[in-house]
Design a protein around this motif. Sequence first.
Motif, short mmCIF file in Angstrom:
data_model
loop_
_atom_site.label_atom_id
_atom_site.label_comp_id
_atom_site.label_asym_id
_atom_site.label_seq_id
_atom_site.Cartn_x
_atom_site.Cartn_y
_atom_site.Cartn_z
N TYR A 162 1.00 -1.10 0.09
CA TYR A 162 -0.13 -0.02 -0.16
C TYR A 162 0.81 1.25 -0.02
O TYR A 162 1.93 1.27 0.86
CB TYR A 162 -0.92 0.14 1.17
N VAL A 163 0.76 2.00 -0.97
CA VAL A 163 1.58 3.16 -1.34
C VAL A 163 0.94 4.41 -1.35
O VAL A 163 -0.33 4.77 -1.90
CB VAL A 163 2.31 3.08 -2.70
N ALA A 164 1.47 5.62 -0.55
CA ALA A 164 0.63 6.84 -0.46
C ALA A 164 1.26 7.66 -1.46
O ALA A 164 2.61 8.11 -1.38
CB ALA A 164 0.91 7.32 1.01
N PHE A 165 0.45 8.60 -2.46
CA PHE A 165 0.77 9.63 -3.26
C PHE A 165 0.52 10.85 -2.78
O PHE A 165 -0.72 10.98 -2.60
CB PHE A 165 0.21 9.20 -4.76
N LYS A 166 1.39 11.59 -2.50
CA LYS A 166 0.92 12.93 -1.93
C LYS A 166 0.45 14.01 -3.09
O LYS A 166 0.85 14.05 -4.16
CB LYS A 166 2.35 13.83 -1.52
N VAL A 167 -0.67 14.83 -2.61
CA VAL A 167 -1.35 15.46 -3.61
C VAL A 167 -0.22 16.79 -3.86
O VAL A 167 0.38 17.24 -3.17
CB VAL A 167 -2.71 16.05 -3.14
N GLU A 168 -0.44 16.86 -5.45
CA GLU A 168 0.54 17.76 -5.76
C GLU A 168 -0.28 19.18 -6.31
O GLU A 168 -0.13 20.11 -5.84
CB GLU A 168 1.40 17.62 -7.06
N ARG A 216 8.16 13.57 -11.09
CA ARG A 216 6.80 13.86 -12.05
C ARG A 216 5.55 13.52 -11.32
O ARG A 216 5.58 13.13 -10.10
CB ARG A 216 7.10 12.91 -13.42
N THR A 217 4.48 13.88 -12.09
CA THR A 217 3.21 13.72 -11.21
C THR A 217 2.23 12.69 -11.71
O THR A 217 2.66 12.22 -12.93
CB THR A 217 2.29 15.08 -11.36
N GLU A 272 -2.64 16.02 1.87
CA GLU A 272 -3.46 14.86 1.93
C GLU A 272 -2.70 13.90 0.72
O GLU A 272 -2.22 14.35 -0.34
CB GLU A 272 -4.77 15.12 1.36
N GLU A 273 -3.13 12.74 0.98
CA GLU A 273 -2.36 11.60 0.24
C GLU A 273 -3.49 10.71 -0.47
O GLU A 273 -4.13 10.20 0.24
CB GLU A 273 -1.34 10.92 0.98
N LEU A 274 -3.16 10.33 -1.67
CA LEU A 274 -4.00 9.28 -2.15
C LEU A 274 -3.20 7.86 -2.04
O LEU A 274 -2.11 7.62 -2.18
CB LEU A 274 -4.11 9.38 -3.84
N VAL A 275 -4.05 6.96 -1.67
CA VAL A 275 -3.56 5.43 -1.02
C VAL A 275 -3.54 4.42 -2.39
O VAL A 275 -5.00 4.34 -2.76
CB VAL A 275 -3.75 4.92 -0.01
N ILE A 276 -2.81 3.88 -2.90
CA ILE A 276 -3.03 2.78 -3.94
C ILE A 276 -2.38 1.42 -3.25
O ILE A 276 -1.69 1.50 -2.21
CB ILE A 276 -2.44 2.99 -5.23
#
Length: 923
Positions: A210-216, A304-305, A226-230
């Motif tokens: 489970y990985v968190a992507f920080k909102v850009e 990159r985003t 906030e972070e989106l979790v995949i």
Amino acid sequence: MNYKKTLLMPKTAFPMKANLPHREPTIQQEWEETKLYERLMEQTKDNPLFILHDGPPYANGDLHLGHAMNKILKDFILRYKSLSGYHTPYVPGWDTHGLPIETALTKTKKVNRKKLSVAEFRAKCEEYALKQVDRQREQFKRLGVQADWDNPYITLHKSYEAAQIELFGEMAKKGYIYKDLKAVYWSPSSESALAEAEIEYKDKRSPSIYVAFKVEDGKGVLQADEELVIWTTTPWTLPANLGISVHRDLDYAVVEEAGRKLVVAEERLGALKDILEWKEARVLRTIKGRELEYITAQHPFYDRTSLVMLGDHVTTDAGTGCVHTAPGHGEEDFHIGKTYGLEILSPVNERGYFTEEASGFEGQFYDAANPAITELLKENGALLHLSFITHSYAHDWRTKKPVIYRATPQWFASIKDFRADMLKNIEEVEWYPAWGETRLRNMVRDREDWCISRQRAWGVPIPVFYGENLEPIITDQTITHVAELFREHGSNIWFEWDTKDLLPEGFVSEHSPNGQFTREKDIMDVWFDSGSSHHAVLEQRDELVRPADVYLEGSDQYRGWFNSSLSTAVAVTGKAPYKTIISHGFALDGDGRKMSKSLGNVVAPQDVAKELGVDILRLWVASSDYQADVRVSQDILKQVAEAYRKIRNTVRFLLGNIADFSPADNRVTFADLTSVDRFIHFKRQHVIQEVRDAYERYDFSTVIQTVHHFCTNDLSAFYLDFAKDVLYIEKADDSRRRAIQTVMYDTLKDILVLLAPLLPHTMDEAWKHLTDTKEDSVHLASMPTAELASDHQEDMTFWQSFMTLRDEVLKALEEARNEKVIGKSLQAQVDIAPLTTEAKDLLLRTDNLGQLLIVSGVQIKEEIDGDDVRTFEHLKIKVSAKEGERCERCWTVTEDVGNDERYPDLCSRCATVVDSLVLEDVE
């Protein structure tokens, strides 16, 4: 006096011991020397045509039990149809291109691929394949399979390759062939794209992260903290991540936990609290998925985003509701990536190693890079959880190694353009088993396209040229020219000649104003090879026709040959290439396990042939419910051999007892048959009808069961048993004896033909011992036709009722034997008191009752009393020892033994018979 010499005992040269492993090759040699197949084709050439088209087995290695079952089933059908009056040319085939042959050369034969040109390597592949064809051909012939073995179709033959090119051209002409960049199944172990038909699923242990992507850029919907979790089980695809997919209609929760604000689907909160071990998760707010569109997040380890997109493929069955999207490594990822204009990034080469585009991981094998990627995620604070799961995962069915999705330029056949026609044709095909229709329909229903290009050397090249602007060139002129070149020289020239020499002389194209051309280096999927056989074989050979009556293969071919044949045929003709599909299951060991050398549970057909004989193997196939998976073991084969022995013994008994019978000179008329003879005659007609009906629905186990029951119950246990008293004892030309022989001859002849498709060696061997047959082989005879006369029911009803009463008498005799009242049944006196009017009437109407029951005395009485009386449903029965002496010739106990002083040891009947004989050397 030696009375044994006065008996007419069975005489036949048909041996009791089958000795099949030694006798079958001799029979097969005779078939070859007498050109049995050719004679059969000549005999039936003007008859209606029946075509079973052979799905080509792969030319690599010895035959296994699945091969044997397949070819034997086909032989059952064709032999039956031939005996039923059809012209049945059978052209066997072989599939000879593809990776396994390349692998066999490089690994088993130690061929150094890198030291050879493509043309040289292909020549070695061809040589190897043809040797395998010869080896398998001899093994198939040993199975007793009747075919045009000298003229098979082989996919590497020049004529076949030329026809395949023509078929490709027809599909291209209709607009069904195109090239595109797509994410397709890719096998690093094969270094080639694969079609769905080449995929199998096996368990694989994978990391679950489970990985968190920080909102850009939250677009005013999400905040920067906030972070989106995949969630993913393929960490190696994260270097190719360009987006995150969410579902427009799902509710997404912003959850605060341990100082972090994480975005996940609201429906997944319960599961994620357990997985991620959240202690104080608090929902700050919820957002509709559609509001998240076009938000961007920071890639967890690249500068990159990742774009947030809306995708219908997103579910809440697992994961977080936020789906990691790498357009270069997933089919759905690819489609949504194209929709949103993302780059198609696939930083993995054909061998499965990362390219420079995967910065920091270049040169690493994709799967081996998982630990390094998860470690980097951990260092960056993006890894929320790591565990491992075992799940079903796609594997290359040839190499048995995992496959990946990889975006590459490939050639496709557009199935969706003629899918409706395929589905319509599926409805018109007859299916055995019936569920086959649903299975193939479901496979076709959702299919968009078929990846037909492969990045290998050993196969039929894709006949495409490229102009100077790199536009593909496929025209009627180029296709026709290449097809003719292949028909004359074979496809190796594609890799040997210059491009200009492969083009029509003077060829010009708007795509190459300077006349410079290149050619495609990829080859066609081997399923396109075999799937072209309806055109390359059925249409090209004069003795065949399309559509075939039957395609018969293993159940794995719904995704394979059944599918590819349907695809190519409907594409070019609008019609399925087959009228009927029959599929069979797999051969498993006695415990239901898949056979493998490592388990030591392999039963090889060659070994069965050497130890027991091919007819035993064929009987196993015939006795099986072949449409499901079938078990086989030494114990099972021993049971089959016992069933075979009973059939053979019945045949031998019949042959032995008609040794002095000539159907031309000794046959009696139907009017001279007794009621019991007519019963067996009519019973045989029902057997013929049941067997033929079973053959017509490809139900071979019913054929065996029906004939076996007839031989065991109606013949051996009844008719032949009591008939010995007539056959052995009476004079040779006694009318009653000739009547029984007439029934026996006709019965034997019909049994031999009825079972000839299943047990061709044994039935042909027995046929040679049958007198007055115009055919020198049973396989040149005709299948009997049932004669169900309208007036036969009275005999059938009478004797079926009698058999019920007889069973009660036999049970009483068995009990008396166990109690030592009698020894053999001929020592018995049986007194019977019928309990019903029907039983009494039936017994009083039965002639020779003692002979039928094989006892020395029978009396029908109104009542029987005593402790030794046995009561059954229809009869009361008393069994006692018969008074009198035993006749030394017929062994009947009777009071008239010695009535003729010349023969003091004989009953009156035997004395009369012996007195009529010309006695030579019987003293």
